[in-house]
Design a protein around this motif. Structure first.
Motif, PDB file in Angstrom:
ATOM      1  N   THR A  89       0.801  -1.219   0.000  1.00 26.51           N
ATOM      2  CA  THR A  89       0.000   0.000   0.000  1.00 26.51           C
ATOM      3  C   THR A  89       0.833   1.267   0.000  1.00 26.51           C
ATOM      4  N   LEU A  90       1.934   1.286   0.744  1.00 23.45           N
ATOM      5  CA  LEU A  90       2.710   2.516   0.898  1.00 23.45           C
ATOM      6  C   LEU A  90       3.497   2.833  -0.366  1.00 23.45           C
ATOM      7  N   TRP A  91       3.407   4.086  -0.798  1.00 18.61           N
ATOM      8  CA  TRP A  91       4.180   4.489  -1.967  1.00 18.61           C
ATOM      9  C   TRP A  91       5.674   4.409  -1.670  1.00 18.61           C
ATOM     10  N   ALA A  92       6.075   4.825  -0.472  1.00 14.84           N
ATOM     11  CA  ALA A  92       7.481   4.763  -0.080  1.00 14.84           C
ATOM     12  C   ALA A  92       7.605   3.869   1.141  1.00 14.84           C
ATOM     13  N   TRP A  93       8.501   2.893   1.066  1.00 17.53           N
ATOM     14  CA  TRP A  93       8.635   1.903   2.138  1.00 17.53           C
ATOM     15  C   TRP A  93      10.098   1.527   2.281  1.00 17.53           C
ATOM     16  N   VAL A  94      10.516   1.234   3.528  1.00 15.33           N
ATOM     17  CA  VAL A  94      11.876   0.758   3.776  1.00 15.33           C
ATOM     18  C   VAL A  94      11.807  -0.540   4.564  1.00 15.33           C
ATOM     19  N   GLU A  95      12.802  -1.369   4.380  1.00 14.85           N
ATOM     20  CA  GLU A  95      12.796  -2.708   4.986  1.00 14.85           C
ATOM     21  C   GLU A  95      13.495  -2.755   6.334  1.00 14.85           C
ATOM     22  N   SER A  96      14.257  -1.704   6.679  1.00 14.56           N
ATOM     23  CA  SER A  96      14.971  -1.691   7.950  1.00 14.56           C
ATOM     24  C   SER A  96      15.434  -0.278   8.251  1.00 14.56           C
ATOM     25  N   ASP A  97      15.980  -0.096   9.458  1.00 16.54           N
ATOM     26  CA  ASP A  97      16.524   1.214   9.819  1.00 16.54           C
ATOM     27  C   ASP A  97      17.877   1.468   9.176  1.00 16.54           C
ATOM     28  N   ARG A  98      18.445   0.467   8.556  1.00 15.07           N
ATOM     29  CA  ARG A  98      19.760   0.606   7.918  1.00 15.07           C
ATOM     30  C   ARG A  98      19.659   0.690   6.398  1.00 15.07           C
ATOM     31  N   TYR A  99      18.467   0.563   5.858  1.00 16.93           N
ATOM     32  CA  TYR A  99      18.294   0.439   4.404  1.00 16.93           C
ATOM     33  C   TYR A  99      18.617   1.737   3.684  1.00 16.93           C
ATOM     34  N   SER A 100      19.417   1.627   2.626  1.00 13.47           N
ATOM     35  CA  SER A 100      19.661   2.718   1.690  1.00 13.47           C
ATOM     36  C   SER A 100      19.276   2.230   0.309  1.00 13.47           C
ATOM     37  N   GLY A 101      18.525   3.036  -0.429  1.00 20.02           N
ATOM     38  CA  GLY A 101      18.140   2.642  -1.777  1.00 20.02           C
ATOM     39  C   GLY A 101      16.819   3.259  -2.186  1.00 20.02           C
ATOM     40  N   PRO A 102      16.267   2.821  -3.333  1.00 20.56           N
ATOM     41  CA  PRO A 102      14.977   3.340  -3.806  1.00 20.56           C
ATOM     42  C   PRO A 102      13.869   3.025  -2.806  1.00 20.56           C
ATOM     43  N   VAL A 103      12.871   3.891  -2.722  1.00 21.04           N
ATOM     44  CA  VAL A 103      11.784   3.664  -1.771  1.00 21.04           C
ATOM     45  C   VAL A 103      10.454   3.338  -2.450  1.00 21.04           C
ATOM     46  N   ALA A 104      10.276   3.774  -3.688  1.00 18.11           N
ATOM     47  CA  ALA A 104       8.997   3.521  -4.353  1.00 18.11           C
ATOM     48  C   ALA A 104       8.891   2.094  -4.874  1.00 18.11           C
ATOM     49  N   THR A 105      10.003   1.436  -5.055  1.00 12.25           N
ATOM     50  CA  THR A 105      10.004   0.037  -5.519  1.00 12.25           C
ATOM     51  C   THR A 105      10.804  -0.843  -4.561  1.00 12.25           C
ATOM     52  N   ALA A 106      10.923  -0.408  -3.316  1.00  6.99           N
ATOM     53  CA  ALA A 106      11.740  -1.166  -2.367  1.00  6.99           C
ATOM     54  C   ALA A 106      11.160  -2.536  -2.083  1.00  6.99           C
ATOM     55  N   SER A 107       9.837  -2.644  -2.102  1.00  2.00           N
ATOM     56  CA  SER A 107       9.205  -3.933  -1.814  1.00  2.00           C
ATOM     57  C   SER A 107       8.768  -4.627  -3.094  1.00  2.00           C
ATOM     58  N   PRO A 108       9.231  -5.851  -3.313  1.00  8.36           N
ATOM     59  CA  PRO A 108       8.721  -6.614  -4.466  1.00  8.36           C
ATOM     60  C   PRO A 108       7.242  -6.926  -4.329  1.00  8.36           C
ATOM     61  N   LEU A 109       6.706  -6.877  -3.111  1.00 14.12           N
ATOM     62  CA  LEU A 109       5.275  -7.148  -2.938  1.00 14.12           C
ATOM     63  C   LEU A 109       4.421  -6.053  -3.563  1.00 14.12           C
ATOM     64  N   ARG A 110       4.879  -4.799  -3.488  1.00 12.29           N
ATOM     65  CA  ARG A 110       4.123  -3.725  -4.139  1.00 12.29           C
ATOM     66  C   ARG A 110       4.213  -3.855  -5.652  1.00 12.29           C
ATOM     67  N   VAL A 111       5.399  -4.154  -6.136  1.00 15.09           N
ATOM     68  CA  VAL A 111       5.569  -4.352  -7.575  1.00 15.09           C
ATOM     69  C   VAL A 111       4.652  -5.472  -8.060  1.00 15.09           C
ATOM     70  N   GLU A 112       4.622  -6.571  -7.326  1.00 15.99           N
ATOM     71  CA  GLU A 112       3.782  -7.718  -7.686  1.00 15.99           C
ATOM     72  C   GLU A 112       2.300  -7.349  -7.638  1.00 15.99           C
ATOM     73  N   PHE A 113       1.889  -6.608  -6.605  1.00 15.97           N
ATOM     74  CA  PHE A 113       0.481  -6.236  -6.487  1.00 15.97           C
ATOM     75  C   PHE A 113       0.042  -5.359  -7.657  1.00 15.97           C
ATOM     76  N   LEU A 114       0.866  -4.384  -8.024  1.00 20.27           N
ATOM     77  CA  LEU A 114       0.516  -3.537  -9.163  1.00 20.27           C
ATOM     78  C   LEU A 114       0.435  -4.351 -10.456  1.00 20.27           C
ATOM     79  N   GLU A 115       1.330  -5.311 -10.600  1.00 22.01           N
ATOM     80  CA  GLU A 115       1.275  -6.178 -11.781  1.00 22.01           C
ATOM     81  C   GLU A 115       0.005  -7.021 -11.788  1.00 22.01           C
TER      82      GLU A 115
END
Length: 440
Positions: free
Chosen positions: A238-264
């Motif tokens: 659901t979240l447009w921007a999401w992080v997987e941990s407090d240490r995560y660096s990287g893209p936030v709009a596609t950080a979760s493969p679950l969001r990518v899968e849901f949109l597909e």
């Protein structure tokens, strides 16, 4: 650090890890909040006793698992059985739905005349079917199977041939949206003439990234499920921007493969159901007026154990590169600062609100000004399903929706609140519009 480009977060480690003094880890754990962050309590009060209840098993499995749920059925005026069903799906939170609390929330009296939405629906002869899920935070596709089972049950038990109304609050609107679209893809007649979403994040929702990181930070140092909601499948989807941990660096709009899968999966199912009339309401304002939450400002500061453990939280800056959003410390184990790039200033945008900063500050015991307690959760542009890419978000959060042509929404009709109200709250502006639409 980042350069201009896709929305991302970068975490800078600023403390070199030292040997941990005896007992320090226990002291830090004691100072951090316990229990799940961002979960909301149910609405207390005496709820209407349903006329009957259904136990539901998903019409399909997802990732090898079959979701379950239940429905509380309330017959409309003059009915002793189902005649004109309106299914209203519960929204996102942790654990099982509390259908009594859902009733109290949707039937709360609203000013100025203290009318009640569900009571008025029943008086119109609409049978209200409140749909709940045994695991609200699981995959949307899984709970959509429960919604499909509810639609099948309503069709089977209905007297006559009045078409169904399928609705949902927040993520519940995504669940019924996907359920109807998937049923159409499978060639199943859902016999639903009207689809209604209530402040649903059709293009994504927002919880500040620094607050997400704080949940993970607390859970890592004082494991008590603090990040259980923010890390759940439904949150990731659901979240447009999401992080997987407090240490995560990287893209936030596609950080979760679950969001990518849901949109597909949504695209494969047709994106929206095609047969019903598609309606939606937004708790956010339509004229582009946001909340008084300015970007890139200090929201709250917290420290304990004479500064051994601490956190700094700032509101989301407006895009930029390597913009500071806050940091956290647990000396000598960890200290970091977090920076975002090309992330819009969601906090003050028009939309349904959530007391996200206030919830976390309260759990930490940190003082916070009232203006920063609540921030945008479901932007108006998302709740009315404007046509734009749900990952790139090439849209002005402050768009004057009243100036747009109807074709710029993927809904057939929609209505926004007169002001930016709490996500999922029933207001006179929205309730009266819904009642008028369903009376047509």
């Amino acid at each position: 650090m980042a350069t201009q480009g896709a929305a991302r977060i970068d975490v800078e480690r600023v403390l070199r890890e030292e040997p941990v003094p005896a007992g320090r880890a226990d002291q830090v754990a004691e100072a951090l909040p316990k229990g799940m962050l961002f979960a909301t309590p149910g609405t207390a009060g005496q709820a209407r006793v349903p006329d009957t209840e259904w136990a539901l098993t998903s019409a399909w499995s997802h990732r090898g698992r079959t979701a379950t749920g239940s429905a509380a059925v309330h017959y409309g005026a003059g009915h002793d059985r189902l005649v004109r069903p309106m299914i209203i799906a519960d929204g996102f939170d942790h654990g099982p739905s509390d259908l009594a609390a859902l009733w109290n929330r949707l039937d709360a009296p609203y000013p100025p005349e203290r009318n009640r939405l569900l009571g008025q629906l029943l008086a119109q002869g609409i049978d209200v079917v409140l749909l709940g899920f045994d695991v609200r935070h699981t995959h949307i596709q899984a709970n959509a199977g429960v919604a499909a089972a509810c639609v099948r049950r309503a069709v089977t038990e209905r007297a006559g041939d009045a078409p169904l109304i399928a609705a949902g609050v927040g993520v519940g609107g995504l669940i019924t949206r996907y359920a109807l679209a998937e049923m159409e893809t499978r060639g199943e007649d859902h016999q639903t003439a009207t689809y209604l979403s209530y402040d649903s994040p059709h293009n994504g929702a927002w919880i500040p990234l620094i607050l997400q990181q704080l949940a993970y930070f607390s859970q890592r140092l004082a494991p008590a499920g603090q990040a259980g909601l923010i890390s759940s499948p439904a949150a990731q989807q659901t979240l447009w921007a999401w992080v997987e941990s407090d240490r995560y660096s990287g893209p936030v709009a596609t950080a979760s493969p679950l969001r990518v899968e849901f949109l597909e999966d949504l695209r494969r199912a047709g994106w929206f159901p095609t047969r019903p009339r598609k309606l939606g309401v937004a708790n956010g304002a339509a004229d582009g007026t946001g909340r008084n939450v300015p970007p890139d400002k200090h929201a709250f500061e917290w420290s304990a154990l004479e500064g051994v453990v601490a956190a700094t939280v700032r509101t989301q800056p407006e895009r930029g590169v390597n913009s500071l959003v806050g940091g956290m410390r647990a000396a000598p184990m960890w200290e970091s600062r977090s920076y975002t790039s090309d992330v819009p200033a969601f906090d003050g945008a028009p939309g349904g609100t959530l007391p996200s900063y206030g919830m976390v500050a309260d759990r930490l015991g940190a003082p916070i000004e009232n203006r920063y307690r609540s921030a945008c959760f479901v932007p108006s542009v998302s709740a009315v399903a404007l046509r734009y890419d749900p990952v790139e978000w090439p849209v002005d959060l402050y768009t004057d929706i009243t100036a747009l042509s109807p074709e710029q929404s993927q809904l057939d009709d929609y209505h926004c609140d007169s002001d930016n109200s709490e996500h999922g709250k029933v207001t006179a502006t929205l309730a009266e519009w819904i009642l008028g639409q369903l009376a047509k």
